[in-house]
Design a protein around this motif. Structure first.
Motif: not given
Length: 248
Positions: A5-12, A32-33
């Motif tokens: 969960l900590r490494d899951a990508p963050q989406f914008y 995402t990056h």
């Protein structure tokens, strides 16, 4: 589970902007990056879900009222070139592609500029500088190659290298299940050769040799002249809300 969960990508989500494919419409993208040790794994997963890579960003359309952009991938094992495609292969039988690291040179940028000026003078890349271009090629955290196309020389069968002028090149990612053509460029003065189609056909052949089932072409947009060519590479799979569906 905690680490995952900590490494899951963050989406914008981007702000609306004019659609480059269909006049009078707006587009938005979710992105995402792609950085860090899991970049390749995440790129694989997102590519299979309809995302595309641009530098260290993975993105896909997220337009509220339009679903015209459809991810397509060629089914390599079942692909057989049509009569027209066989003619393209014959016209370019004197060319060979060499796989190189993603390291841009001045001749790449010169070809890129000539291609944009001839084919996409009003596109979003039209104002790209040499530095911008270098970033497009070099800024990758996944397995990426630059495939150059030149004329065959007397030793090309042994070295795998061409000779003379650069006819075209493709920036290509290797995924776990295929090759993804990130961006391709060719000399617009050589249009009778159909170099764009030739490079796609060459990628199909390369994927077959590597035992990879797909060549990812990005987005097909019905009604867009720029993207219409992708529908000719059959059979292919197109991503729908129900998943990848085969098109003959």
């Amino acid at each position: 589970m905690t680490r995952h969960l900590r490494d899951a990508p963050q989406f914008y989500l981007t702000a609306p902007s004019p659609c480059p494919y269909l006049p009078g419409r707006e587009e938005r993208k979710v992105f995402t990056h792609l950085v860090g040790p899991r970049a390749r794994e995440i790129n694989d997963m997102l590519s299979q879900g309809g995302f595309r890579r641009s530098q260290s960003i993975a993105y896909r359309p997220a337009c509220e009222t339009c679903r015209a952009c459809v991810s397509v991938r060629i089914v390599v094992d079942d692909f057989r070139p049509s009569r027209g495609f066989r003619k393209v292969l014959a016209r370019n039988a004197d060319l060979i592609g060499e796989v190189l690291p993603p390291q841009p040179r001045s001749e790449h940028y010169s070809l890129f500029r000539g291609y944009l000026d001839a084919r996409h003078p009003d596109g979003g890349m039209a104002s790209m500088s040499a530095l911008d271009f270098a970033m497009m090629v070099e800024d990758t955290h996944v397995e990426t190659s630059l495939i150059e196309y030149r004329r065959r020389g007397p030793d090309s069968g042994f070295t795998g290298r061409g000779t003379g002028d650069l006819y075209g090149f493709a920036l290509t990612d290797r995924l776990s299940d295929g090759l993804s053509m990130v961006y391709s460029v060719y000399d617009p003065d050589l249009e009778p050769r159909s170099l764009g189609s030739f490079m796609v056909l060459d990628h199909v052949a390369r994927a077959r040799k590597l035992g990879l089932p797909y060549v990812y072409l990005g987005y097909w947009v019905e009604g867009s002249e720029k993207m219409g060519y992708k529908a000719r590479f059959l059979p292919q799979e197109r991503l729908s809300p129900q998943g990848w569906e085969r098109a003959e």
